[in-house]
Design a protein around this motif. Structure first.
Motif, PDB file in Angstrom:
ATOM      1  N   VAL A  57      -4.935   5.191   3.673  1.00 33.15           N
ATOM      2  CA  VAL A  57      -5.285   3.793   3.868  1.00 33.15           C
ATOM      3  C   VAL A  57      -6.481   3.710   4.815  1.00 33.15           C
ATOM      4  CG1 VAL A  57      -2.943   2.908   3.478  1.00 33.15           C
ATOM      5  CG2 VAL A  57      -3.669   3.464   5.804  1.00 33.15           C
ATOM      6  N   ASN A  61      -5.249  -1.252   6.511  1.00 38.83           N
ATOM      7  CA  ASN A  61      -3.977  -0.806   5.929  1.00 38.83           C
ATOM      8  C   ASN A  61      -3.881  -1.074   4.434  1.00 38.83           C
ATOM      9  OD1 ASN A  61      -3.042   0.321   8.291  1.00 38.83           O
ATOM     10  ND2 ASN A  61      -1.984  -1.535   8.931  1.00 38.83           N
ATOM     11  N   ARG A  63      -4.711   0.496   0.579  1.00 35.41           N
ATOM     12  CA  ARG A  63      -4.914   1.812  -0.031  1.00 35.41           C
ATOM     13  C   ARG A  63      -6.407   2.072  -0.179  1.00 35.41           C
ATOM     14  NH1 ARG A  63      -6.111   3.818  -4.967  1.00 35.41           N
ATOM     15  NH2 ARG A  63      -5.955   1.768  -5.950  1.00 35.41           N
ATOM     16  N   CYS A  76       1.978   6.950   3.577  1.00 30.11           N
ATOM     17  CA  CYS A  76       0.523   6.917   3.734  1.00 30.11           C
ATOM     18  C   CYS A  76       0.165   6.946   5.217  1.00 30.11           C
ATOM     19  CB  CYS A  76      -0.072   5.709   3.033  1.00 30.11           C
ATOM     20  SG  CYS A  76       0.530   4.135   3.634  1.00 30.11           S
ATOM     21  N   ALA A  77      -1.106   7.235   5.460  1.00 31.03           N
ATOM     22  CA  ALA A  77      -1.619   7.334   6.827  1.00 31.03           C
ATOM     23  C   ALA A  77      -3.123   7.097   6.790  1.00 31.03           C
ATOM     24  CB  ALA A  77      -1.300   8.721   7.402  1.00 31.03           C
ATOM     25  N   PRO A  78      -3.733   6.877   7.951  1.00 31.38           N
ATOM     26  CA  PRO A  78      -5.179   6.666   7.975  1.00 31.38           C
ATOM     27  C   PRO A  78      -5.931   7.826   7.309  1.00 31.38           C
ATOM     28  CG  PRO A  78      -4.233   6.128  10.098  1.00 31.38           C
ATOM     29  CD  PRO A  78      -3.144   6.777   9.285  1.00 31.38           C
ATOM     30  N   SER A 100      -5.480  12.145   5.966  1.00 32.14           N
ATOM     31  CA  SER A 100      -4.227  11.420   6.200  1.00 32.14           C
ATOM     32  C   SER A 100      -3.024  12.358   6.320  1.00 32.14           C
ATOM     33  CB  SER A 100      -3.988  10.372   5.108  1.00 32.14           C
ATOM     34  OG  SER A 100      -4.035  10.928   3.827  1.00 32.14           O
ATOM     35  N   ALA A 131       8.811   4.163   8.142  1.00 30.18           N
ATOM     36  CA  ALA A 131       7.438   3.803   7.778  1.00 30.18           C
ATOM     37  C   ALA A 131       7.295   2.287   7.696  1.00 30.18           C
ATOM     38  CB  ALA A 131       7.071   4.435   6.440  1.00 30.18           C
ATOM     39  N   ARG A 132       6.119   1.794   8.076  1.00 31.20           N
ATOM     40  CA  ARG A 132       5.832   0.358   7.986  1.00 31.20           C
ATOM     41  C   ARG A 132       5.514   0.014   6.542  1.00 31.20           C
ATOM     42  NH1 ARG A 132       0.543  -2.463  10.363  1.00 31.20           N
ATOM     43  NH2 ARG A 132       0.872  -4.494   9.431  1.00 31.20           N
ATOM     44  N   LEU A 134       4.174  -1.385   3.272  1.00 24.31           N
ATOM     45  CA  LEU A 134       2.915  -1.990   2.845  1.00 24.31           C
ATOM     46  C   LEU A 134       3.002  -2.230   1.345  1.00 24.31           C
ATOM     47  CD1 LEU A 134       0.369   0.363   4.681  1.00 24.31           C
ATOM     48  CD2 LEU A 134       1.144  -1.894   5.440  1.00 24.31           C
ATOM     49  N   TYR A 143       1.636   3.053  -1.788  1.00 27.75           N
ATOM     50  CA  TYR A 143       1.847   3.354  -0.375  1.00 27.75           C
ATOM     51  C   TYR A 143       3.082   4.205  -0.108  1.00 27.75           C
ATOM     52  CZ  TYR A 143      -1.410  -0.564   0.032  1.00 27.75           C
ATOM     53  OH  TYR A 143      -2.492  -1.396  -0.099  1.00 27.75           O
ATOM     54  N   LEU A 147       3.372   3.018   5.829  1.00 25.07           N
ATOM     55  CA  LEU A 147       2.479   3.648   6.800  1.00 25.07           C
ATOM     56  C   LEU A 147       3.273   4.437   7.838  1.00 25.07           C
ATOM     57  CD1 LEU A 147      -0.477   3.834   7.901  1.00 25.07           C
ATOM     58  CD2 LEU A 147       0.074   1.802   9.265  1.00 25.07           C
TER      59      LEU A 147
END
Length: 148
Positions: A57, A61, A63, A76-78, A100, A131-132, A134, A143, A147
């Motif tokens: 992401v 945040n 994709r 997922c992650a940055p 990520s 995980a947050r 999304l 996702y 996140l």
């Protein structure tokens, strides 16, 4: 915890079994980049069931346009404009699920260091359940569980 910032389109039965054994028998948490084609095509090793597949992401945040999306993406992650080391002791901002995946491996290692009596499956479950969320409510192909 093993991070694999790599991938390709070939699925091999021998690898399926090797990763399964590493995760289920040897207690290794396996994390891999989901792929950077921006399609629903599966990339390996991320798409093996025993491996945590990590999508990317950006700062909002959403994709990343290049991030793979399919039923194997777990989390997922940055992965956009992430500072990474380059030769010569310097840094550069890079994009990709290879950026990520190490975030998730690092979070997994940190969580496991605080709960050393947990096994790989329990750590994976903790990552997914915390995980947050999304995108679509609950797990989705873009996702995963959300996140990290």
């Amino acid at each position: 915890v093993i991070n694999m910032s790599l991938g390709g389109g070939t699925k091999l039965n021998a690898e399926t079994e090797a990763y399964k054994k590493a995760f289920e028998v040897d207690g290794v948490l396996l994390v891999a980049s989901a792929g950077n084609d921006g399609t629903s095509k599966k990339s390996y090793p991320a798409s093996y069931p025993a491996v945590i597949s990590v999508g990317a992401v950006g700062s909002t945040n959403r994709r990343a346009s290049f991030s793979q999306y399919n039923d194997q993406v777990d989390i997922c992650a940055p992965g956009v404009a992430v500072r990474s080391t380059i030769p010569g002791g310097r840094y550069r901002k890079l994009d990709g699920t290879s950026m990520s995946s190490p975030h998730v491996a690092g979070v997994a290692a940190l969580v496991w260091s605080h709960f050393p009596n947990k096994n790989a499956a329990e750590i994976r479950q903790a990552l997914e359940s915390s995980a947050r969320d999304l995108g679509t409510v609950g797990r989705d192909n873009e996702y995963g569980h959300g996140l990290a």
